[in-house]
Design a protein around this motif. Sequence first.
Motif, PDB file in Angstrom:
ATOM      1  N   ALA A  64       0.825  -1.213   0.000  1.00  0.00           N
ATOM      2  CA  ALA A  64       0.000   0.000   0.000  1.00  0.00           C
ATOM      3  C   ALA A  64       0.857   1.260   0.000  1.00  0.00           C
ATOM      4  O   ALA A  64       0.478   2.267  -0.594  1.00  0.00           O
ATOM      5  N   ALA A  65       2.034   1.192   0.653  1.00  0.00           N
ATOM      6  CA  ALA A  65       2.927   2.352   0.702  1.00  0.00           C
ATOM      7  C   ALA A  65       3.789   2.479  -0.556  1.00  0.00           C
ATOM      8  O   ALA A  65       4.493   3.466  -0.731  1.00  0.00           O
ATOM      9  N   GLY A  66       3.744   1.457  -1.430  1.00  0.00           N
ATOM     10  CA  GLY A  66       4.557   1.491  -2.650  1.00  0.00           C
ATOM     11  C   GLY A  66       5.981   1.017  -2.443  1.00  0.00           C
ATOM     12  O   GLY A  66       6.816   1.174  -3.334  1.00  0.00           O
ATOM     13  N   ASP A  67       6.287   0.440  -1.297  1.00  0.00           N
ATOM     14  CA  ASP A  67       7.632  -0.069  -1.001  1.00  0.00           C
ATOM     15  C   ASP A  67       7.743  -1.509  -1.514  1.00  0.00           C
ATOM     16  O   ASP A  67       7.765  -2.463  -0.754  1.00  0.00           O
ATOM     17  N   THR A  68       7.817  -1.647  -2.844  1.00  0.00           N
ATOM     18  CA  THR A  68       7.780  -2.973  -3.442  1.00  0.00           C
ATOM     19  C   THR A  68       9.068  -3.762  -3.229  1.00  0.00           C
ATOM     20  O   THR A  68       9.037  -4.986  -3.259  1.00  0.00           O
TER      21      THR A  68
END
Length: 152
Positions: free
Chosen positions: A65-69
């Motif tokens: 969800a935070a984009g920290d893939t």
Amino acid sequence: MGTQQRWSRPARRSRPVRSGLLLGGLGLGTCLIGVAGLAAWNVQVVMQAGGPVRETADGFLQQVAAGDTDRAYGKLCADARSRWSQVGFDSWVRTPPRVSGYEITDVSISTLRGRPRATVSVRLTRDGGAGEERKLPVVQEDGKWRVCGDPF
């Protein structure tokens, strides 16, 4: 007068039925103890795994969800990483509508062939407010719980 016969002890009759029942009962008792021990071990594994499974899923979804893939990719199992490269996973997660939030609704843990497995039911919220239910498979690998399969 007649000759006196020597006294002899009467032959002992063996009781094969009684011996067989005794050995069968002992064997059955041993099996029941083994089954009870295995059941207790399974219950212990399942009861202790609930927290770590929820933490793994929560951390993974929080990072998605935070984009920290990069960090989310590190929580995938080896099988999922063999199907997805880090770049492919990154572009897949960033494809609209992106995950903007989530709610874990249930954690279910079982064992398959002696190995613990879990399924985390989650309600994903996408950009624009659309929501959907998903099942997130989680397996134990190298002593750690990891997300396995395609969660989206």
